[in-house]
Write a protein that holds these residues in place. Structure first.
Motif, short mmCIF file in Angstrom:
data_model
loop_
_atom_site.label_atom_id
_atom_site.label_comp_id
_atom_site.label_asym_id
_atom_site.label_seq_id
_atom_site.Cartn_x
_atom_site.Cartn_y
_atom_site.Cartn_z
N MET B 149 0.83 -1.19 0.00
CA MET B 149 0.00 0.00 0.00
C MET B 149 0.87 1.26 0.00
O MET B 149 0.59 2.23 -0.72
N ALA B 150 1.94 1.21 0.78
CA ALA B 150 2.82 2.38 0.86
C ALA B 150 3.46 2.66 -0.48
O ALA B 150 3.60 3.82 -0.90
N ILE B 151 3.83 1.60 -1.19
CA ILE B 151 4.47 1.79 -2.49
C ILE B 151 3.48 2.43 -3.46
O ILE B 151 3.84 3.29 -4.27
N MET B 152 2.20 2.06 -3.32
CA MET B 152 1.19 2.67 -4.19
C MET B 152 0.94 4.12 -3.81
O MET B 152 0.71 4.98 -4.64
N LEU B 153 0.97 4.37 -2.48
CA LEU B 153 0.60 5.71 -1.99
C LEU B 153 1.65 6.76 -2.31
O LEU B 153 1.31 7.90 -2.62
N TRP B 154 2.92 6.41 -2.18
CA TRP B 154 3.96 7.42 -2.24
C TRP B 154 4.73 7.35 -3.54
O TRP B 154 5.01 6.25 -4.02
N PRO B 155 5.09 8.51 -4.08
CA PRO B 155 5.78 8.54 -5.37
C PRO B 155 7.16 7.88 -5.35
O PRO B 155 7.54 7.22 -6.30
N THR B 156 7.90 8.05 -4.24
CA THR B 156 9.24 7.45 -4.25
C THR B 156 9.34 6.35 -3.22
O THR B 156 8.58 6.31 -2.25
N ASN B 157 10.32 5.48 -3.46
CA ASN B 157 10.59 4.38 -2.56
C ASN B 157 10.96 4.89 -1.17
O ASN B 157 10.54 4.37 -0.15
N GLU B 158 11.80 5.95 -1.18
CA GLU B 158 12.29 6.53 0.06
C GLU B 158 11.10 6.97 0.93
O GLU B 158 11.04 6.68 2.13
N GLN B 159 10.14 7.64 0.31
CA GLN B 159 8.99 8.13 1.06
C GLN B 159 8.16 6.98 1.62
O GLN B 159 7.68 7.05 2.75
N SER B 160 8.03 5.93 0.84
CA SER B 160 7.19 4.84 1.35
C SER B 160 7.88 4.14 2.53
O SER B 160 7.22 3.72 3.46
N ILE B 161 9.20 4.06 2.48
CA ILE B 161 9.91 3.44 3.61
C ILE B 161 9.77 4.30 4.88
O ILE B 161 9.50 3.80 5.97
N VAL B 162 9.94 5.61 4.70
CA VAL B 162 9.77 6.51 5.84
C VAL B 162 8.35 6.41 6.38
O VAL B 162 8.11 6.39 7.59
N PHE B 163 7.40 6.30 5.47
CA PHE B 163 6.00 6.19 5.86
C PHE B 163 5.76 4.95 6.72
O PHE B 163 5.07 4.99 7.74
N ILE B 164 6.38 3.86 6.32
CA ILE B 164 6.22 2.61 7.08
C ILE B 164 6.86 2.73 8.46
O ILE B 164 6.31 2.27 9.47
N THR B 165 8.01 3.38 8.51
CA THR B 165 8.66 3.62 9.81
C THR B 165 7.76 4.47 10.69
O THR B 165 7.59 4.21 11.88
#
Ligand SMILES: Nc1ncnc2c1ncn2[C@@H]1O[C@H](COP(=O)(O)OP(=O)(O)OP(=O)(O)O)[C@@H](O)[C@H]1O
Ligand SMILES: [Mg+2]
Lengths: 290, 289
Positions: B149-165
């Motif tokens: 879901m995070a990968i779909m939500l956020w434009p970059t990989n970096e953002q989705s990882i931060v989001f999960i954290t």
């Protein structure tokens, strides 16, 4: 200190036609009914009565935490609608702010009033000196003894220069020796600051020793059973507690309270009995059990 | 001053308030006595770590197979060798730095949102009623389950990882803050009101400091979960980071690097929780003994 002294001879408390019930799931619990009390400016008045008779309820209403179901509480003619710094309160559980040092606790009311840091620190130190606590100003409450905590509690309540001081069994958790010292400190402060005091206790000696007048309450629903003048002269010494005058007052109050305590306990006992019976009859009848 | 007040000033504890600069050796002896338990713990702890290393060393040098196989597990000395190599390798340091940055951003955001939200929920019933059900539904979802879901939500990989954290640490922080708010002693609130405190002051001077111990519990737990979530996210979707490093080492059959990555994660996690504990002691001086 001077501004505190300037506000003297105020703090006339008037409680008229007072009643208060608590809403509970089982309906209203009538805690206090038909009560009239007053405290003259600068007077020291105690309330005694059996456990659960509504002493705290009455005091909390004067503090402004509880609204009377009927009747009215006024201080110097204005109706009490909520808590205010003009009515200081001291609690049995001390209730000091654990995250504040002794001095910061005492400063709290002055801070709320917007007094500058330096001034309020000075005022707090003066007051702490009066209670023999200046050496502990930077301690956190956790490390103080019960007696010291309560001295801080009293000083904190007095710091804003209230007209009225309300105390709910303030020394109930202290040992006998500390209690006597605390009583003397309180008397001293009261005489010095000339404020009105309404003092709740279940200790008859304490009530007589401290007060100008004592109200004795009935068992729940509480109302005033008797009002007793304490004509003992001041300053009062510990030795007075052996005088025939003191003992006579003590005997009188004791028998009043005993009557009410028995009534209170008797009431509870029959109440419980009735409940037990009720449950048995409602829940399972004898054929059910068989 | 009259006599009862003097009588009331106890003389005994004065020594505790006014240290009269005793002799150094006496001070040292007292310090030793007071910290006896801690020293003992330190000593035993060190011994136990050394024993662990010895056991590890023996198990790997003799390639023990006993239910689990130690055949391919790197020996401590091999790990140490790859450690000395790695600390001179800018790539390894970059992995660590990136992971730390993700933790820092994700965790800080979680604290900046979670703590105020918890405080407000504890104070205002309506906010609680609105937010709580959503939070309760989302809370049991592990952060790892958010990866797609995070990968779909956020434009970059970096953002989705931060989001999960962020997600991983957010719920422990929120829940603990809220819990702290519900435990605030109502008598203290009354005391404040009697001293003339208004709503804002009561919030600042009573509710907030009273909740701080629980807030810090939340931050500590949140930090732990943040690392768990980060490492999982890095292993699944990362290109950098210490989690990715560890997983990459496995694919590249660099067994010593696997252990190195694991130890790095452990040390970083420990370090960050120590930072939080230190911050807690700084913010709550009344609780330090
Ligand atoms: N919040 C409440 N809800 C329902 N009943 C209450 C509540 N608070 C107090 N009561 C009841 O009201 C009565 C009076 O309580 P109150 O605390 O004023 O008594 P008290 O005289 O201070 O007793 P004590 O000497 O034990 O402190 C008690 O019977 C108590 O059970
Ligand atoms: Mg009571």
């Amino acid at each position: 200190m001077s501004q505190i002294a300037a506000e003297t001879r105020q703090g006339h408390i008037e409680v008229r036609d007072f009643a208060l019930s608590y809403e509970t799931i089982d309906g209203a619990v009538e805690a206090v009914t038909d009560t009239q009390i007053h405290v003259e400016a600068g007077e020291f008045v105690s309330i005694v009565g059996p456990s659960g008779c509504g002493k705290s309820t009455l005091l909390n209403a004067v503090a402004g935490f509880l609204k009377p179901t009927s009747g009215v509480v006024t201080v110097d003619g204005s109706v009490v609608t909520g808590p205010s710094a003009e009515r200081g309160m001291v609690f049995q559980q001390y209730s000091l702010f654990p995250w504040k040092t002794v001095r910061e606790n005492v400063e709290f009311g002055l801070k709320m009033r917007g007094m500058p840091k330096f001034e309020r620190a000075r005022a707090a130190r003066t007051l702490l000196g009066l209670a023999g606590l200046e050496a502990f100003e930077n301690h956190y409450p956790e490390r103080l003894s019960g007696g010291m905590k309560q001295r801080v509690g009293i000083v904190r309540a007095l710091a804003t220069g209230p007209k009225v001081l309300l105390l709910d069994e303030p020394f109930g958790a202290l040992d006998a020796q500390t209690r006597i010292i605390m009583q003397q400190i309180l008397t001293n402060m009261w005489q010095r600051l000339k404020i009105s005091v309404l003092f709740v206790t279940h200790d008859i000696d304490e009530a007589i020793f401290l007060s100008d007048r004592v109200y004795c309450m009935t068992a729940r629903p509480g109302s005033i059973k008797a009002e007793i003048q304490i004509p003992l002269e001041r300053p009062r010494q510990q030795s007075m507690m052996m005088s025939s005058e003191f003992l006579a007052l003590r005997r009188g109050l004791m028998s009043l309270i005993r009557e009410e305590s028995l009534k209170a306990m008797g009431g509870e006992i029959t109440d419980l009995g009735m409940q037990g019976l009720g449950i048995e009859l409602q829940g399972q009848s004898i054929p059910d059990i068989l | 001053m009259t006599s009862p007040e003097q009588a009331a000033a106890p003389a005994a504890p004065a020594a505790a308030t006014l240290p009269s600069r005793p002799e150094f050796s006496a001070r040292a002896a007292r310090w030793f006595r007071l910290n006896q338990d801690r020293l003992r713990g330190l000593l035993i702890g060190t011994a136990s770590l050394i024993l662990f290393l010895i056991a590890w060393h023996l198990l790997t040098t003799y390639r023990v197979v006993f239910f689990v196989k130690f055949t391919n597990v790197p020996a401590p000395l091999a790990v140490y060798a790859s450690f000395t190599k790695a600390i001179h390798d800018p790539k390894f340091l970059m992995h660590i730095l990136l992971s730390c940055r993700r933790i820092f951003i994700g965790f800080s955001l979680a604290a900046l949102v979670g703590v105020p939200l918890g405080l407000i929920m504890g104070r205002f019933k309506l906010v609680h009623e609105i937010v709580f059900p959503v939070a309760e539904v989302l809370r049991p979802i592990p952060a790892i389950a958010w990866v797609p879901m995070a990968i779909m939500l956020w434009p970059t990989n970096e953002q989705s990882i931060v989001f999960i954290t962020f997600l991983g640490s957010f719920f422990p922080i929120l829940v603990n803050t809220l819990h702290g708010m519900t435990l605030v002693d109502p008598v203290l609130v009354r005391a404040a009101k009697c001293l003339g405190a208004r709503e804002a002051s009561i919030f600042r001077e009573v509710y907030f400091p009273a909740s701080l111990p629980h807030i810090f519990t939340g931050l500590t737990v949140g930090m732990g979960v943040a690392w768990v979530s980060l490492i999982a996210a890095e292993m699944i979707s990362g290109q950098f980071g210490i989690g990715y490093f560890t997983w990459e080492a496995y694919s590249l059959v660099q067994y010593a690097d696997i252990a190195l990555g694991m130890i790095a994660i452990g040390v970083l996690g420990l370090g960050s929780s120590l930072v939080i504990r230190a911050a807690g002691q700084l913010v709550m001086p009344w609780r330090s003994r």
